[in-house]
Enzyme design. Structure first.
Site, PDB file in Angstrom:
ATOM      1  N   LYS A 126       8.474  -1.518  -1.106  1.00 62.74           N
ATOM      2  CA  LYS A 126       7.641  -0.807  -0.220  1.00 62.74           C
ATOM      3  C   LYS A 126       8.735  -0.208   0.794  1.00 62.74           C
ATOM      4  O   LYS A 126       8.421   1.098   1.001  1.00 62.74           O
ATOM      5  CB  LYS A 126       6.581  -1.729   0.250  1.00 62.74           C
ATOM      6  CG  LYS A 126       5.989  -1.387   1.528  1.00 62.74           C
ATOM      7  CD  LYS A 126       5.065  -0.144   1.402  1.00 62.74           C
ATOM      8  CE  LYS A 126       4.269   0.406   2.501  1.00 62.74           C
ATOM      9  NZ  LYS A 126       3.270   0.956   2.695  1.00 62.74           N
ATOM     10  N   GLU A 147       0.840  -1.227  -0.139  1.00 62.67           N
ATOM     11  CA  GLU A 147      -0.038   0.043  -0.135  1.00 62.67           C
ATOM     12  C   GLU A 147       1.081   1.385   0.113  1.00 62.67           C
ATOM     13  O   GLU A 147       1.911   1.281   0.902  1.00 62.67           O
ATOM     14  CB  GLU A 147      -0.739  -0.155   1.348  1.00 62.67           C
ATOM     15  CG  GLU A 147      -1.994   0.943   1.488  1.00 62.67           C
ATOM     16  CD  GLU A 147      -2.681   1.078   0.041  1.00 62.67           C
ATOM     17  OE1 GLU A 147      -3.544   0.113  -0.383  1.00 62.67           O
ATOM     18  OE2 GLU A 147      -2.453   1.916  -0.838  1.00 62.67           O
ATOM     19  N   CYS A 158       4.406   3.940   9.486  1.00 60.40           N
ATOM     20  CA  CYS A 158       5.245   3.073   8.490  1.00 60.40           C
ATOM     21  C   CYS A 158       6.745   3.771   8.523  1.00 60.40           C
ATOM     22  O   CYS A 158       7.614   2.869   8.310  1.00 60.40           O
ATOM     23  CB  CYS A 158       4.987   3.473   7.008  1.00 60.40           C
ATOM     24  SG  CYS A 158       3.226   2.602   6.896  1.00 60.40           S
TER      25      CYS A 158
HETATM   26  C1  UDX Z   1       3.734   7.414   4.217  1.00 61.62           C
HETATM   27  C2  UDX Z   1       4.036   7.013   2.716  1.00 61.62           C
HETATM   28  O1  UDX Z   1       3.954   8.536   2.377  1.00 61.62           O
HETATM   29  C3  UDX Z   1       2.928   6.240   2.158  1.00 61.62           C
HETATM   30  O2  UDX Z   1       3.380   6.197   0.933  1.00 61.62           O
HETATM   31  C4  UDX Z   1       2.993   4.696   2.789  1.00 61.62           C
HETATM   32  O3  UDX Z   1       2.106   4.021   2.181  1.00 61.62           O
HETATM   33  C5  UDX Z   1       2.741   4.966   4.208  1.00 61.62           C
HETATM   34  O4  UDX Z   1       3.868   5.889   4.842  1.00 61.62           O
HETATM   35  P1  UDX Z   1       2.092   8.512   5.968  1.00 61.62           P
HETATM   36  O5  UDX Z   1       2.827   7.979   6.999  1.00 61.62           O
HETATM   37  O6  UDX Z   1       0.480   8.250   5.748  1.00 61.62           O
HETATM   38  O7  UDX Z   1       2.452   7.759   4.403  1.00 61.62           O
HETATM   39  O8  UDX Z   1       2.235  10.205   5.685  1.00 61.62           O
HETATM   40  P2  UDX Z   1       3.462  10.981   4.948  1.00 61.62           P
HETATM   41  O9  UDX Z   1       2.536  12.162   4.385  1.00 61.62           O
HETATM   42  O10 UDX Z   1       4.361  10.131   4.144  1.00 61.62           O
HETATM   43  O11 UDX Z   1       4.161  11.648   6.179  1.00 61.62           O
HETATM   44  C6  UDX Z   1       4.859  11.053   7.113  1.00 61.62           C
HETATM   45  C7  UDX Z   1       5.619  12.009   8.178  1.00 61.62           C
HETATM   46  O12 UDX Z   1       6.613  12.859   7.505  1.00 61.62           O
HETATM   47  C8  UDX Z   1       4.556  12.776   8.945  1.00 61.62           C
HETATM   48  O13 UDX Z   1       4.684  13.021  10.213  1.00 61.62           O
HETATM   49  C9  UDX Z   1       4.697  14.135   8.083  1.00 61.62           C
HETATM   50  O14 UDX Z   1       4.267  15.412   8.688  1.00 61.62           O
HETATM   51  C10 UDX Z   1       6.288  14.203   7.586  1.00 61.62           C
HETATM   52  N1  UDX Z   1       6.540  15.021   6.603  1.00 61.62           N
HETATM   53  C11 UDX Z   1       6.176  14.854   5.267  1.00 61.62           C
HETATM   54  C12 UDX Z   1       7.537  16.278   6.743  1.00 61.62           C
HETATM   55  O15 UDX Z   1       7.740  16.421   8.115  1.00 61.62           O
HETATM   56  N2  UDX Z   1       7.701  16.744   5.701  1.00 61.62           N
HETATM   57  C13 UDX Z   1       7.486  16.829   4.497  1.00 61.62           C
HETATM   58  O16 UDX Z   1       7.662  17.398   3.666  1.00 61.62           O
HETATM   59  C14 UDX Z   1       6.573  15.624   4.454  1.00 61.62           C
END
Ligand code: UDX
Ligand code: ADP
Length: 481
Positions: A224, A169, A280
């Site tokens: 992944k 996913e 994740c």
């Molecule tokens: C992530 C992956 O993006 C996704 O493809 C995978 O399936 C699951 O893990 P998710 O954990 O839901 O998704 O959120 P994501 O948007 O990736 O953000 C993860 C963390 O990074 C968050 O705490 C977010 O605030 C932080 N982040 C993200 C930053 O600090 N800066 C950024 O530029 C982007």
């Protein structure tokens, strides 16, 4: 052998299983989708007539549930019956990092996956395609296959048969429905082309064929982990540069914008923040670390481990900085925390930077008022392992008596949470925090009050104009010597 899919069962009605199955049901009205979970309370919430009570908050989700639930989308605790009638079973159970035993702190705990595989082995009938959807270490499909095969009676006519596919996913919480409806790619790893095509046909109802990639099963599993490790690495990279910006007078947003225009780098995932959270990133990197160590590759393990080490350090750096800016002590001081979810548009708090930052502040004796538009007080209590003071009014009375060290309360609204605060800390980028009336806020805090913007969503000029002190992540423009 039957490769026509009429009934799907998904084991695990969480952040992955719930939205993914909802979108499959909405795009494939001729397939019955049954989502099962051992957690009866969760199933009850998925079936709640009031769509505000769904167990997870995800933009666009309740509209799909409203459209499909009871037609071809069902949530149930009857695991056995739904496994037995399924042509295809998705395993979407949780796989947190192991807390003890071999690989503790690094490897994923596969006990829920194993339990699911055993249930499938026992209750499946005829031919069943088993799809691993949870984020799993490489070679987990092999474990699932071994369990399924071992369930077959030796020497007898085999009544059951299985194919195992990996279909990782890539949805991101907060934009899960959008990501599922319009994915960058769908990855399917497997050996049997008929099983791969059966799953591809489902996705082809709404995903263009050229976006559906077929690989061998191990490549799919490793892809992944690698995707998440690369994304997390960008965040540790930009956060490390942000610290340098603070020290030198540069602004990390300007640096990010400048490097992001290089199309080899790209502009996404370059927002400095309080450190990455979510279920994740950390877990997947630690899986890579474990895998690398297992295969005798310490340099590879150290490289990826440093991404997590930097992230942990960065979160503590922010709490230390708050203490320093509040004259070296926060004992009994009121600190307002805006945002507890690991990112905006979700009620998920797993690995949220807010957890470690709040714990640090409580350890230092602070009195926290915590606000989040979607996270419940109960969830924060679980995460902080500390019960809240009963109401904000009680808390403020206690505040006057000065006996509120190391405690917190859940603030229903932003204005209450800010009243009398010595500091305001923005930890999640909820849109409502970026349009606050700082003039009004300045009149209700205790001066000198400092605003900490760990998400860079506030208008610096507005905060400063109101007479409050201001710190923003990665912004060294004031520290220039
Ligand atoms: C992530 C992956 O993006 C996704 O493809 C995978 O399936 C699951 O893990 P998710 O954990 O839901 O998704 O959120 P994501 O948007 O990736 O953000 C993860 C963390 O990074 C968050 O705490 C977010 O605030 C932080 N982040 C993200 C930053 O600090 N800066 C950024 O530029 C982007
Ligand atoms: P994810 O983010 O991976 O979806 P969640 O924790 O949100 O993780 O959801 C996983 C779900 O799987 C939980 O609701 C949990 O109760 C469920 N689950 C775990 N083991 C089993 C099992 N053996 N049978 C059915 N459901 C299970």
């Amino acid at each position: 052998m039957k490769y026509t899919i009429k009934n799907i069962c998904c084991i695990g009605a969480g952040y992955v299983g719930g939205p993914t199955m909802s979108v499959i049901a909405s795009k494939c009205p001729n397939i019955n989708v049954n989502v099962v979970d051992i957690n009866k309370e969760k199933i009850k919430s998925w079936n709640d007539l009031n769509l505000e009570n769904l167990p997870i908050y995800e933009p666009g989700l309740k509209e799909i549930i409203n459209k499909c639930r009871g037609k071809n989308l069902f949530f149930s605790s009857d695991i056995e019956t739904n496994i037995s009638s399924a042509d295809m079973i998705f395993i979407s159970v949780n796989t947190p990092t192991k807390k003890k035993g071999l690989g503790a702190g690094e490897a994923s705990d596969l006990k829920w996956v194993e339990a699911s595989a055993r249930q499938v082995a026992k209750f499946a009938s005829g031919h069943t395609i088993v799809v691993e959807k949870s984020t799993l270490p490489v070679k987990t499909a092999e474990v699932i296959m071994n369990i399924l095969e071992a369930s077959q009676p030796v020497g007898e006519f085999k009544k059951k048969s299985f194919d195992v596919l990996s279909n990782p996913e890539f949805l991101s919480e907060g934009s899960a429905i959008q990501d599922l409806e319009n994915p960058n790619r769908v990855l399917i790893g497997g050996e049997n082309i008929n099983a791969i095509l059966a799953l591809s046909n489902i996705y082809m109802k709404w995903v263009p064929k050229n976006k559906i990639l077929h690989t061998n099963i191990w490549s799919s599993e490793l892809a992944k982990l690698t995707a998440n490790a690369f994304l997390a690495q960008r965040i540790s990279s930009i956060n490390s540069i942000g610290v340098l910006c603070e020290a030198t007078g540069a602004d990390v947003r300007e640096v990010a914008r400048a490097i992001g225009t290089d199309n080899r780098i790209g502009s996404k995932f370059l927002d400095a923040g309080p450190g990455f959270g979510g279920s994740c990133f950390k877990k997947d990197i630690l899986n890579l670390v474990y895998l690398s160590k297992y295969f005798g590759l310490p340099e590879v393990a150290n490289f990826w481990e440093s991404v997590v080490t930097l992230n942990n350090w960065h979160q503590h750096r922010i709490s230390n900085l708050i203490v320093k800016k509040l004259f070296g002590t926060i004992t009994g001081k009121k600190i307002c925390i805006l945002g507890f979810a690991f990112k905006a548009n979700t009620n998920d708090t797993r690995e949220s930077a807010a957890i470690s930052i709040c714990k640090d502040l409580l350890d230092e004796g602070a009195f926290l008022s915590i606000h989040d538009p979607k996270v419940s007080s109960k969830q924060i209590e679980i995460d902080l392992n500390s019960a809240p003071l009963s109401t904000s009014t009680d808390s403020l009375e206690i505040l006057n008596l000065n006996i509120v060290e190391s405690s917190w309360y859940f603030a229903d609204n932003i204005i209450d949470s800010i009243e009398g605060a010595d500091a305001i800390v923005v930890l999640t980028e909820w849109p409502e925090y970026s349009s606050l009336d700082w003039g009004k806020i300045a009149r209700s805090v205790r001066n000198p009050c400092c605003v900490f913007d760990a998400r860079s969503i506030l208008k610096k000029e507005d905060v400063i104009k109101s007479g409050l002190n201001f710190w923003k992540i990665g912004d060294g423009s004031k520290s220039k010597k």
